[in-house]
Design a protein around this motif. Structure first.
Motif, PDB file in Angstrom:
ATOM      1  N   HIS A 238       0.834  -1.205   0.000  1.00  0.00           N
ATOM      2  CA  HIS A 238       0.000   0.000   0.000  1.00  0.00           C
ATOM      3  C   HIS A 238       0.873   1.262   0.000  1.00  0.00           C
ATOM      4  O   HIS A 238       0.660   2.186  -0.784  1.00  0.00           O
TER       5      HIS A 238
ATOM      6  N   THR B  98      -2.917  10.541  -7.155  1.00  0.00           N
ATOM      7  CA  THR B  98      -3.629   9.586  -6.292  1.00  0.00           C
ATOM      8  C   THR B  98      -3.555   9.987  -4.822  1.00  0.00           C
ATOM      9  O   THR B  98      -4.555   9.922  -4.097  1.00  0.00           O
ATOM     10  N   LEU B  99      -2.368  10.464  -4.402  1.00  0.00           N
ATOM     11  CA  LEU B  99      -2.202  10.849  -2.994  1.00  0.00           C
ATOM     12  C   LEU B  99      -3.137  12.016  -2.641  1.00  0.00           C
ATOM     13  O   LEU B  99      -3.685  12.077  -1.543  1.00  0.00           O
TER      14      LEU B  99
ATOM     15  N   HIS C  14       2.806   6.084  -7.191  1.00  0.00           N
ATOM     16  CA  HIS C  14       1.856   7.026  -7.808  1.00  0.00           C
ATOM     17  C   HIS C  14       2.299   8.474  -7.613  1.00  0.00           C
ATOM     18  O   HIS C  14       2.133   9.314  -8.507  1.00  0.00           O
TER      19      HIS C  14
ATOM     20  N   TRP D  76      -5.358  13.207   0.591  1.00  0.00           N
ATOM     21  CA  TRP D  76      -4.618  14.213   1.367  1.00  0.00           C
ATOM     22  C   TRP D  76      -5.561  15.278   1.925  1.00  0.00           C
ATOM     23  O   TRP D  76      -6.464  15.706   1.231  1.00  0.00           O
TER      24      TRP D  76
ATOM     25  N   THR E 289       1.613   3.966  -3.059  1.00  0.00           N
ATOM     26  CA  THR E 289       1.411   5.422  -2.897  1.00  0.00           C
ATOM     27  C   THR E 289       2.649   6.177  -3.382  1.00  0.00           C
ATOM     28  O   THR E 289       2.538   7.171  -4.103  1.00  0.00           O
TER      29      THR E 289
END
Ligand code: HEM
Ligand code: HEM
Length: 186
Positions: free
Chosen positions: A158, A173-174, A165, A178, A162
């Motif tokens: 996972h 994606t983050l 990406h 966020w 992150t």
């Protein structure tokens, strides 16, 4: 900014995600350390109380989280995700959700059945659901310790995904998870 970068999970879901991340990683590190120490020694005894208390907190936080998830809009996956990445992400997230329930429940079961302490941060004790049942205690402990390996792999994948990406694909994606300014308005 692309449309993908503005799509985000609900603010409350994002807050619960990061609270979960901090508490979960602390619970795993403490659990791992305690697993290496002989039973009945200090600080294993004290740290296990923190571990179990964090675990029970995570159980309740996860119930709340699923309720918030069901009640809010979940953004569609970024269009940069191909079929395989989408499948991998879904599998990873489902595994993490299962773990968030399976770890506290197996821990609770084996501590209940084995007659071990169930104190919540040096205050009250959780009700002992089953007691004095060595078979359940053993099965719960084996399940908890075995699932710990699934935890290490799923969380490592996972976090690696992150990072991939955020720094390699740079597809925002983050940003979907966020915290951002203006959260309170939505
Ligand atoms: C999200 C919640 C939880 C996570 C991620 C988690 C994770 C872990 C991990 C990674 C270990 C180390 C396993 C090993 O090295 O063999 C461990 C051990 C342990 N956990 Fe948990 N746990 C959670 C919740 C709980 C709860 C709620 C309880 C009890 C009420 C509990 C009781 C224990 C005990 C007693 C050990 C030591 C087991 C041993 O020495 O064999 N855990 N846990
Ligand atoms: C440093 C640690 C972590 C980072 C950087 C991180 C990052 C992220 C990001 C960016 C997403 C959004 C993915 C997407 O939109 O497709 C996400 C989703 C998710 N994360 Fe994490 N995470 C971390 C720790 C954790 C931990 C410890 C857990 C649980 C054990 C967790 C469980 C989840 C779940 C279940 C989702 C899916 C959300 C949903 O669809 O409801 N995360 N994470």
């Amino acid at each position: 900014m692309s449309a993908d970068m503005t799509a985000a999970y609900a603010p409350l879901l994002r807050r619960i995600h990061w609270a979960t991340a901090v508490l979960f990683i602390a619970a795993v590190l403490i659990g791992f350390y305690c697993g290496l120490q002989p039973a009945g020694t200090s600080p294993r005894r004290e740290l296990l109380e923190v571990h179990k208390s964090l675990g029970m907190t995570l159980l309740f936080l996860s119930v709340l989280r699923l309720m918030v998830r069901a009640a809010t809009r979940v953004p569609p996956e970024p269009s940069s995700f191909g079929a395989l990445v989408r499948l991998a992400a879904r599998l990873n997230h489902v595994t993490l959700y299962l773990i968030l329930f399976a770890m506290p429940l197996t821990g609770y079961a084996f501590s209940s059945a084995g007659g071990y302490s169930l104190k919540y941060f040096w205050t009250f004790s959780w009700p002992r659901l089953v007691s004095g049942n060595p078979e359940i205690a053993h099965a719960g402990e084996v399940a908890h310790d075995t699932l710990a390996y699934v935890v290490y792999v799923a969380v490592a994948l996972h976090i690696a995904a992150t990072i991939w990406h955020a720094w390699v694909v740079r597809d925002g994606t983050l940003a979907r998870m966020w915290p951002r300014s203006g959260d309170s308005e939505r």
